[in-house]
Design an enzyme around this catalytic site. Structure first.
Site, PDB file in Angstrom:
ATOM      1  N   GLU A   7      98.343 -27.587  42.411  1.00 39.02           N
ATOM      2  CA  GLU A   7      99.286 -28.217  43.264  1.00 39.02           C
ATOM      3  C   GLU A   7      98.418 -28.308  44.904  1.00 39.02           C
ATOM      4  O   GLU A   7      98.850 -27.320  45.670  1.00 39.02           O
ATOM      5  CB  GLU A   7     100.613 -28.124  43.455  1.00 39.02           C
ATOM      6  CG  GLU A   7     101.509 -29.076  44.250  1.00 39.02           C
ATOM      7  CD  GLU A   7     102.688 -28.633  44.527  1.00 39.02           C
ATOM      8  OE1 GLU A   7     103.728 -28.207  43.615  1.00 39.02           O
ATOM      9  OE2 GLU A   7     103.156 -28.707  45.908  1.00 39.02           O
ATOM     10  N   HIS A   9      95.963 -29.197  48.010  1.00 38.30           N
ATOM     11  CA  HIS A   9      96.184 -30.549  48.680  1.00 38.30           C
ATOM     12  C   HIS A   9      95.042 -30.809  49.469  1.00 38.30           C
ATOM     13  O   HIS A   9      94.401 -29.617  50.200  1.00 38.30           O
ATOM     14  CB  HIS A   9      97.484 -30.702  49.456  1.00 38.30           C
ATOM     15  CG  HIS A   9      98.419 -30.662  48.697  1.00 38.30           C
ATOM     16  ND1 HIS A   9      98.944 -31.562  47.630  1.00 38.30           N
ATOM     17  CD2 HIS A   9      99.708 -29.933  48.638  1.00 38.30           C
ATOM     18  CE1 HIS A   9     100.081 -31.290  46.801  1.00 38.30           C
ATOM     19  NE2 HIS A   9     100.462 -30.134  47.634  1.00 38.30           N
ATOM     20  N   HIS A 159     105.478 -35.068  42.831  1.00 39.42           N
ATOM     21  CA  HIS A 159     105.441 -34.100  43.841  1.00 39.42           C
ATOM     22  C   HIS A 159     106.497 -34.605  45.028  1.00 39.42           C
ATOM     23  O   HIS A 159     106.595 -35.869  44.990  1.00 39.42           O
ATOM     24  CB  HIS A 159     104.015 -34.040  44.596  1.00 39.42           C
ATOM     25  CG  HIS A 159     103.784 -33.082  45.647  1.00 39.42           C
ATOM     26  ND1 HIS A 159     104.123 -33.535  46.921  1.00 39.42           N
ATOM     27  CD2 HIS A 159     103.377 -31.865  45.784  1.00 39.42           C
ATOM     28  CE1 HIS A 159     103.780 -32.531  47.777  1.00 39.42           C
ATOM     29  NE2 HIS A 159     103.396 -31.539  47.273  1.00 39.42           N
ATOM     30  N   ASP A 280     100.082 -24.407  46.358  1.00 45.81           N
ATOM     31  CA  ASP A 280     100.519 -25.348  47.314  1.00 45.81           C
ATOM     32  C   ASP A 280      99.790 -25.201  48.614  1.00 45.81           C
ATOM     33  O   ASP A 280     100.345 -25.069  49.510  1.00 45.81           O
ATOM     34  CB  ASP A 280     101.920 -25.338  47.334  1.00 45.81           C
ATOM     35  CG  ASP A 280     102.521 -26.699  48.073  1.00 45.81           C
ATOM     36  OD1 ASP A 280     101.673 -27.720  48.351  1.00 45.81           O
ATOM     37  OD2 ASP A 280     103.685 -26.751  48.391  1.00 45.81           O
TER      38      ASP A 280
HETATM   39 MN    MN Z   1     102.436 -29.599  47.611  1.00 47.28          MN
END
Ligand code: MN
Length: 317
Positions: A7, A9, A159, A280
């Site tokens: 996850e 980005h 998400h 994340d």
């Molecule tokens: Mn995220």
């Protein structure tokens, strides 16, 4: 231990202008996030090398085109974001992989783009940032999309994104907006719509990935079963129980929850084959996430599965 994180980005120059959520009041923190979202060559790799993250599966940060009202513009932006990501992955195929960005404004176009991203660009699945213009993925309009997902045998990472409207339960409490709680509530409800609305019964091979230690679902399994049977006034077949559908169709990641108690509960609820390490990035610190998973009170077999084994299997890496 080597790790795959999924996850993680980025954003494109085009999306950076209008379609990056701002989940902090601090200008300094947000400036750092923006810098890291746009970087593929220095800051990101440095963190990965330091923390043993061998590979990041990259996705467009929230909301991306889930925040675009015009369908044609959303389709164009998603296509161009996927091409952009494919170029970055191609430069370092041993360190980066991709999740497709999809304009769910148009289910047929999203199915076509997913197929292009998987077959032509080599992406490993898709990541969708929540509802799109008020539409959730259990609606009939998305049946052709799920058909294609099942056929391609790739996971869809559900998400968080902003809610379409502002419900009374959050009125006058802006502290609860965004990732603190509102995103969790919306994403958990979105996943449960797929469970209760029949999507995952109709497409039993579809794999959904939820971040943030499963957006609270691992804690709810027993109650979901008990209250569903009470609601219907009948006993359900074991495979029709909400918990059985969740265990069969949903895998989770540890993104943004570096909490041993939550991890142990999630393993107990879903089994160690259904949990994958994630950070994340750049909203969370890879060092904190790596230290957490390396020292979590779990067995070495489970740690191996969580750190990379399950991701390799599910994403065909
Ligand atoms: Mn995220």
């Amino acid at each position: 231990m080597r790790k795959i994180a999924l996850e993680e980005h980025f954003t494109t120059p085009e999306l950076a202008k209008n379609y990056v959520a701002r989940p902090t009041q601090s200008d300094a923190l947000f400036a750092d996030v923006e810098r890291r979202l746009a970087d593929f060559d220095e800051l990101r790799l440095e963190k990965m090398d330091k923390t043993g993250i061998e590979m990041m599966v990259l996705s467009v940060t929230t909301p991306g085109v889930q925040g675009v009202s015009d369908s044609r513009e959303a389709i164009r932006l998603a296509h161009s974001a996927n091409d952009f990501l494919a170029r970055e992955v191609q430069k370092r195929p041993d360190r980066y992989a991709g999740f497709a960005h999809l304009a769910m404004q148009d289910a047929d176009a999203a199915a076509v783009e997913l197929e292009r991203a998987v077959r032509e660009l080599g992406f490993r699945g898709a990541l969708i940032n929540g509802q799109t213009n008020g539409h959730y993925l259990d609606e009939d309009r998305y049946v052709p999309f799920w058909e294609r997902v099942q056929e391609l045998d790739v996971p869809v990472y559900l998400h968080p994104g902003n809610m379409a409207d502002h419900p009374a339960m959050f009125a006058h409490r802006p502290e609860l907006d965004g990732p603190i709680f509102a995103w969790t509530a919306d994403t958990a409800a979105h996943a449960l719509r797929l469970v209760f609305g029949g999507t995952l019964t109709r497409f039993p091979q579809v794999k959904i990935i939820l971040g943030h230690m499963g957006e609270t679902l691992p804690f709810l399994l027993w109650r979901l079963d008990s209250r569903r049977e009470f609601d219907l006034g009948e006993e359900l077949a074991p495979e029709a129980l909400p918990s059985a559908i969740i265990k069969r169709n949903i895998a989770i990641t540890t993104s943004g929850v570096c909490d041993a108690g939550a991890l142990l509960a999630a393993i107990q609820a879903l089994g160690d084959d259904n949990i994958m390490f994630s950070v994340d990035y750049p909203y969370e610190d890879p060092q904190v996430a790596a230290d957490f998973i390396e020292s979590a009170p779990i067995g070495e077999v489970a740690r191996t599965k969580v750190c990379y084994g399950n991701a390799e299997r599910l994403l065909h890496l």
